[in-house]
Design a protein around this motif. Structure first.
Motif, PDB file in Angstrom:
ATOM      1  N   VAL A   1       3.632 -10.359 -12.632  1.00  0.00           N
ATOM      2  CA  VAL A   1       2.591  -9.646 -11.812  1.00  0.00           C
ATOM      3  C   VAL A   1       3.028  -8.572 -11.086  1.00  0.00           C
ATOM      4  CG1 VAL A   1       0.849 -10.029 -10.062  1.00  0.00           C
ATOM      5  CG2 VAL A   1       1.181 -11.819 -11.525  1.00  0.00           C
ATOM      6  N   GLN A   2       2.813  -7.525 -11.255  1.00  0.00           N
ATOM      7  CA  GLN A   2       3.227  -6.300 -10.378  1.00  0.00           C
ATOM      8  C   GLN A   2       2.213  -5.944  -9.340  1.00  0.00           C
ATOM      9  OE1 GLN A   2       3.549  -3.189 -13.481  1.00  0.00           O
ATOM     10  NE2 GLN A   2       5.826  -3.552 -13.650  1.00  0.00           N
ATOM     11  N   LEU A   3       2.562  -5.540  -8.113  1.00  0.00           N
ATOM     12  CA  LEU A   3       1.976  -5.241  -6.978  1.00  0.00           C
ATOM     13  C   LEU A   3       2.299  -4.004  -6.627  1.00  0.00           C
ATOM     14  CD1 LEU A   3       2.290  -8.819  -5.024  1.00  0.00           C
ATOM     15  CD2 LEU A   3       0.420  -8.198  -6.604  1.00  0.00           C
ATOM     16  N   GLN A   4       0.857  -3.206  -6.252  1.00  0.00           N
ATOM     17  CA  GLN A   4       1.078  -1.672  -5.966  1.00  0.00           C
ATOM     18  C   GLN A   4       0.478  -1.689  -4.483  1.00  0.00           C
ATOM     19  OE1 GLN A   4       2.348   0.863  -7.734  1.00  0.00           O
ATOM     20  NE2 GLN A   4       2.330   2.146  -6.069  1.00  0.00           N
ATOM     21  N   ALA A   5       1.280  -1.321  -3.409  1.00  0.00           N
ATOM     22  CA  ALA A   5       0.691  -1.509  -2.231  1.00  0.00           C
ATOM     23  C   ALA A   5       0.345   0.282  -1.732  1.00  0.00           C
ATOM     24  CB  ALA A   5       1.609  -1.946  -0.982  1.00  0.00           C
ATOM     25  N   SER A   6      -0.613   0.411  -1.003  1.00  0.00           N
ATOM     26  CA  SER A   6      -1.132   1.660  -0.691  1.00  0.00           C
ATOM     27  C   SER A   6      -1.686   1.608   0.745  1.00  0.00           C
ATOM     28  CB  SER A   6      -2.080   2.327  -1.592  1.00  0.00           C
ATOM     29  OG  SER A   6      -3.161   1.601  -1.765  1.00  0.00           O
ATOM     30  N   GLY A   7      -1.803   2.999   1.328  1.00  0.00           N
ATOM     31  CA  GLY A   7      -2.772   2.914   2.565  1.00  0.00           C
ATOM     32  C   GLY A   7      -1.910   3.127   3.924  1.00  0.00           C
ATOM     33  N   GLY A   8      -0.730   3.273   3.851  1.00  0.00           N
ATOM     34  CA  GLY A   8       0.304   3.348   5.004  1.00  0.00           C
ATOM     35  C   GLY A   8       0.013   4.945   5.685  1.00  0.00           C
ATOM     36  N   GLY A   9       0.416   5.255   6.803  1.00  0.00           N
ATOM     37  CA  GLY A   9       0.216   6.480   7.267  1.00  0.00           C
ATOM     38  C   GLY A   9       0.600   6.396   8.700  1.00  0.00           C
ATOM     39  N   LEU A  10       0.207   7.551   9.288  1.00  0.00           N
ATOM     40  CA  LEU A  10       0.357   7.820  10.696  1.00  0.00           C
ATOM     41  C   LEU A  10      -0.914   7.691  11.517  1.00  0.00           C
ATOM     42  CD1 LEU A  10       2.118   8.888  13.446  1.00  0.00           C
ATOM     43  CD2 LEU A  10       1.526  11.211  12.606  1.00  0.00           C
ATOM     44  N   VAL A  11      -0.561   6.780  12.696  1.00  0.00           N
ATOM     45  CA  VAL A  11      -2.215   6.461  13.223  1.00  0.00           C
ATOM     46  C   VAL A  11      -2.060   6.527  14.780  1.00  0.00           C
ATOM     47  CG1 VAL A  11      -1.822   4.012  13.058  1.00  0.00           C
ATOM     48  CG2 VAL A  11      -4.268   5.197  13.359  1.00  0.00           C
ATOM     49  N   GLN A  12      -2.681   6.717  15.732  1.00  0.00           N
ATOM     50  CA  GLN A  12      -2.444   6.961  17.070  1.00  0.00           C
ATOM     51  C   GLN A  12      -2.706   5.158  17.417  1.00  0.00           C
ATOM     52  OE1 GLN A  12      -4.928   9.959  18.883  1.00  0.00           O
ATOM     53  NE2 GLN A  12      -3.663  11.491  18.568  1.00  0.00           N
ATOM     54  N   PRO A  13      -2.075   5.070  18.646  1.00  0.00           N
ATOM     55  CA  PRO A  13      -2.437   3.543  19.223  1.00  0.00           C
ATOM     56  C   PRO A  13      -4.085   3.529  19.391  1.00  0.00           C
ATOM     57  CG  PRO A  13      -0.575   4.696  20.385  1.00  0.00           C
ATOM     58  CD  PRO A  13      -1.182   5.818  19.521  1.00  0.00           C
ATOM     59  N   GLY A  14      -4.355   2.334  19.175  1.00  0.00           N
ATOM     60  CA  GLY A  14      -5.566   1.837  19.237  1.00  0.00           C
ATOM     61  C   GLY A  14      -6.552   2.415  17.898  1.00  0.00           C
ATOM     62  N   GLY A  15      -5.890   3.001  17.254  1.00  0.00           N
ATOM     63  CA  GLY A  15      -6.638   3.541  15.608  1.00  0.00           C
ATOM     64  C   GLY A  15      -6.530   2.164  14.517  1.00  0.00           C
ATOM     65  N   SER A  16      -6.922   2.454  13.526  1.00  0.00           N
ATOM     66  CA  SER A  16      -7.035   1.642  12.528  1.00  0.00           C
ATOM     67  C   SER A  16      -6.462   2.192  11.232  1.00  0.00           C
ATOM     68  CB  SER A  16      -8.654   1.428  12.151  1.00  0.00           C
ATOM     69  OG  SER A  16      -9.238   0.808  13.393  1.00  0.00           O
ATOM     70  N   LEU A  17      -6.067   1.303  10.504  1.00  0.00           N
ATOM     71  CA  LEU A  17      -5.716   1.673   9.105  1.00  0.00           C
ATOM     72  C   LEU A  17      -6.083   0.643   8.009  1.00  0.00           C
ATOM     73  CD1 LEU A  17      -2.101   3.238   9.160  1.00  0.00           C
ATOM     74  CD2 LEU A  17      -4.094   4.346   8.507  1.00  0.00           C
ATOM     75  N   ARG A  18      -6.186   0.673   7.034  1.00  0.00           N
ATOM     76  CA  ARG A  18      -6.457  -0.175   5.916  1.00  0.00           C
ATOM     77  C   ARG A  18      -5.513  -0.188   4.809  1.00  0.00           C
ATOM     78  NH1 ARG A  18     -10.870  -3.309   4.302  1.00  0.00           N
ATOM     79  NH2 ARG A  18     -11.354  -3.620   2.128  1.00  0.00           N
ATOM     80  N   LEU A  19      -4.706  -1.215   4.491  1.00  0.00           N
ATOM     81  CA  LEU A  19      -3.609  -1.290   3.506  1.00  0.00           C
ATOM     82  C   LEU A  19      -4.251  -2.015   2.476  1.00  0.00           C
ATOM     83  CD1 LEU A  19      -0.549  -2.591   5.400  1.00  0.00           C
ATOM     84  CD2 LEU A  19      -1.543  -0.257   4.981  1.00  0.00           C
ATOM     85  N   SER A  20      -3.925  -1.696   1.155  1.00  0.00           N
ATOM     86  CA  SER A  20      -4.434  -2.297  -0.157  1.00  0.00           C
ATOM     87  C   SER A  20      -3.275  -2.779  -1.043  1.00  0.00           C
ATOM     88  CB  SER A  20      -5.393  -1.363  -0.646  1.00  0.00           C
ATOM     89  OG  SER A  20      -5.927  -1.956  -1.953  1.00  0.00           O
ATOM     90  N   CYS A  21      -3.456  -3.827  -1.713  1.00  0.00           N
ATOM     91  CA  CYS A  21      -2.545  -4.200  -2.599  1.00  0.00           C
ATOM     92  C   CYS A  21      -3.103  -4.633  -3.761  1.00  0.00           C
ATOM     93  CB  CYS A  21      -1.632  -5.463  -2.192  1.00  0.00           C
ATOM     94  SG  CYS A  21      -0.503  -6.206  -3.076  1.00  0.00           S
ATOM     95  N   ALA A  22      -2.857  -3.767  -5.027  1.00  0.00           N
ATOM     96  CA  ALA A  22      -3.403  -4.057  -6.159  1.00  0.00           C
ATOM     97  C   ALA A  22      -2.506  -4.757  -7.153  1.00  0.00           C
ATOM     98  CB  ALA A  22      -3.748  -2.642  -6.788  1.00  0.00           C
TER      99      ALA A  22
END
Length: 113
Positions: A1-22
């Motif tokens: 099984v191959q896994l591909q992660a995405s969604g990282g980045g720069l965010v300010q404290p208190g902010g939100s991000l969504r990571l995805s692993c396909a």
């Protein structure tokens, strides 16, 4: 099984991000999937895990802020990260547990003002 992660980045404290692993195959073939994070010079830390039953577990440091979920139609596991803190800065890796252990490549999350 191959896994591909995405969604990282720069965010300010208190902010939100969504990571995805396909996954390259059905995630139902895996006993569980999860997200680790790693700081330079430190061991990888298990952040969140979701089991085939749907039950979840979280590191104490992210409880109440992070939510792991699955999308069977897209064969993805997602990590919704809210109320991000400076100390959440790390490279995040997704992992699948099955007949073997499967790792995705890392995605960098930087929390900075």
């Amino acid at each position: 099984v191959q896994l591909q992660a995405s969604g990282g980045g720069l965010v300010q404290p208190g902010g939100s991000l969504r990571l995805s692993c396909a996954a390259s195959r059905s995630i139902l073939e895996l006993n569980s999937m999860g997200w680790y994070r790693q700081l330079p010079g430190k061991q990888r830390e298990l952040v969140a895990r979701i089991f085939v039953s749907g039950s979840t577990s979280y590191a104490d440091s992210v409880k109440g802020r992070f939510t792991i979920s699955r999308d069977f139609a897209k064969n993805t596991v997602n990590l919704q990260m809210n109320s991000l803190k400076f100390e959440d800065t790390a490279v995040y890796y997704c992992k699948g547990w099955g007949y073997s252990d499967y790792w995705g490549q890392g995605t960098l999350v930087t929390v900075s003002s």
